[in-house]
Motif scaffolding. Sequence first.
Motif, PDB file in Angstrom:
ATOM      1  N   ARG A 240       0.914  -1.227   0.007  1.00 46.25           N
ATOM      2  CA  ARG A 240      -0.105   0.000   0.018  1.00 46.25           C
ATOM      3  C   ARG A 240       0.937   1.240   0.111  1.00 46.25           C
ATOM      4  O   ARG A 240       0.320   2.262  -0.030  1.00 46.25           O
ATOM      5  CB  ARG A 240      -1.021   0.070   1.236  1.00 46.25           C
ATOM      6  CG  ARG A 240      -1.916  -0.972   1.210  1.00 46.25           C
ATOM      7  CD  ARG A 240      -2.806  -0.856   2.238  1.00 46.25           C
ATOM      8  NE  ARG A 240      -2.249  -1.259   3.418  1.00 46.25           N
ATOM      9  CZ  ARG A 240      -2.279  -2.697   3.989  1.00 46.25           C
ATOM     10  NH1 ARG A 240      -3.100  -3.557   3.268  1.00 46.25           N
ATOM     11  NH2 ARG A 240      -1.635  -2.933   5.042  1.00 46.25           N
ATOM     12  N   TYR A 256      -1.328  11.205  -8.123  1.00 45.78           N
ATOM     13  CA  TYR A 256      -1.616  10.622  -6.777  1.00 45.78           C
ATOM     14  C   TYR A 256      -3.342  10.472  -6.834  1.00 45.78           C
ATOM     15  O   TYR A 256      -3.699   9.552  -6.168  1.00 45.78           O
ATOM     16  CB  TYR A 256      -1.608  11.667  -5.873  1.00 45.78           C
ATOM     17  CG  TYR A 256       0.260  11.951  -5.587  1.00 45.78           C
ATOM     18  CD1 TYR A 256       1.040  11.061  -6.393  1.00 45.78           C
ATOM     19  CD2 TYR A 256       0.839  13.007  -4.687  1.00 45.78           C
ATOM     20  CE1 TYR A 256       2.512  11.209  -5.890  1.00 45.78           C
ATOM     21  CE2 TYR A 256       2.194  13.195  -4.555  1.00 45.78           C
ATOM     22  CZ  TYR A 256       2.846  12.203  -5.038  1.00 45.78           C
ATOM     23  OH  TYR A 256       4.234  12.113  -4.836  1.00 45.78           O
ATOM     24  N   ALA A 257      -4.008  11.317  -7.665  1.00 42.39           N
ATOM     25  CA  ALA A 257      -5.648  11.480  -7.463  1.00 42.39           C
ATOM     26  C   ALA A 257      -5.950  10.013  -8.333  1.00 42.39           C
ATOM     27  O   ALA A 257      -6.899   9.217  -7.825  1.00 42.39           O
ATOM     28  CB  ALA A 257      -6.197  12.664  -8.066  1.00 42.39           C
ATOM     29  N   HIS A 260      -5.185   7.168  -5.722  1.00 42.13           N
ATOM     30  CA  HIS A 260      -5.974   7.202  -4.542  1.00 42.13           C
ATOM     31  C   HIS A 260      -7.289   6.542  -4.965  1.00 42.13           C
ATOM     32  O   HIS A 260      -8.038   5.782  -4.248  1.00 42.13           O
ATOM     33  CB  HIS A 260      -6.195   8.431  -3.970  1.00 42.13           C
ATOM     34  CG  HIS A 260      -5.171   8.980  -2.850  1.00 42.13           C
ATOM     35  ND1 HIS A 260      -5.212   8.123  -1.677  1.00 42.13           N
ATOM     36  CD2 HIS A 260      -4.270   9.772  -3.077  1.00 42.13           C
ATOM     37  CE1 HIS A 260      -4.235   8.905  -1.086  1.00 42.13           C
ATOM     38  NE2 HIS A 260      -3.629   9.834  -1.538  1.00 42.13           N
ATOM     39  N   PRO A 264      -7.711   3.024  -2.452  1.00 34.88           N
ATOM     40  CA  PRO A 264      -8.136   4.007  -1.608  1.00 34.88           C
ATOM     41  C   PRO A 264      -7.415   4.013  -0.464  1.00 34.88           C
ATOM     42  O   PRO A 264      -7.079   4.829   0.375  1.00 34.88           O
ATOM     43  CB  PRO A 264      -9.705   3.780  -1.460  1.00 34.88           C
ATOM     44  CG  PRO A 264     -10.187   3.210  -2.565  1.00 34.88           C
ATOM     45  CD  PRO A 264      -9.134   2.380  -3.059  1.00 34.88           C
ATOM     46  N   GLU A 265      -6.732   2.730  -0.213  1.00 38.78           N
ATOM     47  CA  GLU A 265      -6.089   2.507   1.009  1.00 38.78           C
ATOM     48  C   GLU A 265      -4.431   2.805   0.962  1.00 38.78           C
ATOM     49  O   GLU A 265      -3.582   2.549   1.799  1.00 38.78           O
ATOM     50  CB  GLU A 265      -6.090   1.114   1.624  1.00 38.78           C
ATOM     51  CG  GLU A 265      -5.615   0.052   0.730  1.00 38.78           C
ATOM     52  CD  GLU A 265      -6.741  -0.434   0.039  1.00 38.78           C
ATOM     53  OE1 GLU A 265      -6.714  -1.929  -0.469  1.00 38.78           O
ATOM     54  OE2 GLU A 265      -7.377   0.237  -0.676  1.00 38.78           O
ATOM     55  N   ILE A 266      -4.079   3.242  -0.283  1.00 37.58           N
ATOM     56  CA  ILE A 266      -2.718   3.748  -0.359  1.00 37.58           C
ATOM     57  C   ILE A 266      -2.180   4.981   0.654  1.00 37.58           C
ATOM     58  O   ILE A 266      -3.004   5.742   1.084  1.00 37.58           O
ATOM     59  CB  ILE A 266      -2.541   4.321  -2.070  1.00 37.58           C
ATOM     60  CG1 ILE A 266      -1.143   4.266  -2.114  1.00 37.58           C
ATOM     61  CG2 ILE A 266      -3.424   5.664  -2.137  1.00 37.58           C
ATOM     62  CD1 ILE A 266      -0.975   5.010  -3.730  1.00 37.58           C
ATOM     63  N   GLU A 267      -1.043   4.774   0.925  1.00 35.44           N
ATOM     64  CA  GLU A 267      -0.173   5.500   1.764  1.00 35.44           C
ATOM     65  C   GLU A 267       1.069   6.076   0.972  1.00 35.44           C
ATOM     66  O   GLU A 267       1.822   5.572   0.532  1.00 35.44           O
ATOM     67  CB  GLU A 267       0.219   4.897   3.018  1.00 35.44           C
ATOM     68  CG  GLU A 267      -0.693   4.401   3.951  1.00 35.44           C
ATOM     69  CD  GLU A 267      -0.287   3.691   5.166  1.00 35.44           C
ATOM     70  OE1 GLU A 267       0.125   4.606   6.030  1.00 35.44           O
ATOM     71  OE2 GLU A 267      -0.055   2.438   5.095  1.00 35.44           O
ATOM     72  N   ILE A 268       0.683   7.372   0.408  1.00 38.92           N
ATOM     73  CA  ILE A 268       1.767   8.004  -0.380  1.00 38.92           C
ATOM     74  C   ILE A 268       2.786   8.678   0.814  1.00 38.92           C
ATOM     75  O   ILE A 268       2.399   9.788   1.459  1.00 38.92           O
ATOM     76  CB  ILE A 268       1.063   9.027  -1.232  1.00 38.92           C
ATOM     77  CG1 ILE A 268       0.234   8.305  -2.481  1.00 38.92           C
ATOM     78  CG2 ILE A 268       2.435   9.851  -2.205  1.00 38.92           C
ATOM     79  CD1 ILE A 268      -0.254   9.311  -3.325  1.00 38.92           C
TER      80      ILE A 268
END
Length: 416
Positions: A240, A256-257, A260, A264-268
């Motif tokens: 993630r 990034y959009a 996401h 949705p659970e991505i951590e940038i």
Amino acid sequence: MRTEINFDGIVGPSHNYAGLSLGNLASTKNFGKTSAPRAAALQGLAKMRANLERGLPQGFFLPLRRPDAAWLAQLGTTVEDAAPTLRANALSASSMWAANAATVSPAADTADGRCHLTVANLVTMPHRSHEWAGTLEQLRIAFANPAHFAVHAPVPAPFGDEGAANHMRLCAGHDAPGIEVFVYGAAGGPYPARQHREASEAVARIHGLSPERTVFARQSDEAIAAGAFHNDVVAVANERVLFTHEQAFAERDALYATLHAKLPEIEIVEVPAAEVSLADAISSYLFNAQLVTLPSGEAALVLPGEARETPSVWRWLQAHVAGNGPIRHLFVHDLRESMANGGGPACLRLRVVADPATIDPRFIATPEKLDRIEALVARLWPEHIAVENLSDPALWTTCIEARVALCSELGLDELA
């Protein structure tokens, strides 16, 4: 059970500093210096052993045949008669950077439910352009099981493909369906873009990836001009987590959009340029660390010593870990020989999500097998190579015999 396996390239006996890689600042800076092939290989093997001890499955690929007499024959010459530049290209040990071996799409992402691997053509750089045949030979042995793998020939020239160094995968877990991100470039200042969008799109089609779960992102011109010749010099992803420099991508906010929306659970985790400059990120290979998931489920970075020695980088990393960010552990390794030629921990490995039982076991590392490889390297790899040694027939013989002995030691005589 499918899991992520890191396949590291064993550093070959011809490892040298001939300065062949345009746009690779470390390679250019260290041109003409004396290399230490034995130390280089032992440093890489020590990293493999440490990752095994951390509970991370580990594999390896063998060095390719060097000098590459077959390639020189295609050019109408021989090792003895070749011009010095051609001879240096024929002796390059750059296949050690296995991140450029292939692009890998796990079974969970592909239309036929098999893991697909496309060998990289590496056409931009002469010293790397002749690697693919030897790499393909190994991939077809290691991943020969047709029920689980499909191994593909390279995308044809002129479309440059540099493999996993310009490919990232984001997912809830390694064996879950993922979002595959292909990063391509345009020219950056005086340096060529090595990954062409056309090649990335071809690989996605060949692997049978869903367009809805595939993203094409352009590397920023600033990053390429600063010496980020591959995306993995400025960004790396694992499950993630996307770990990236602020200036890595040309259209950062849009990317990034998109990510996401798809995951949705991505951590940038973005490192601001105001805290770590592109120059510091590239010289330290902060983003060319291995971003891995430990058996505990926590994320860790396997870093080169240069990251700890760069004040801005180490300050940022310490603050991130102290602040309870998603990356919880920092492991530092001495990889100075690889780093001096422009390759960090992530360059040295190709990630494959698969059941280890479906892979030829001769390519899977164990502590005992690493013991044997280390002993052979300590006995047969040259201790030092100066650039002027590249014209010495005794060195060519040493490199050939050392590699043949390694193939025999591992029961891979068909690769000798």
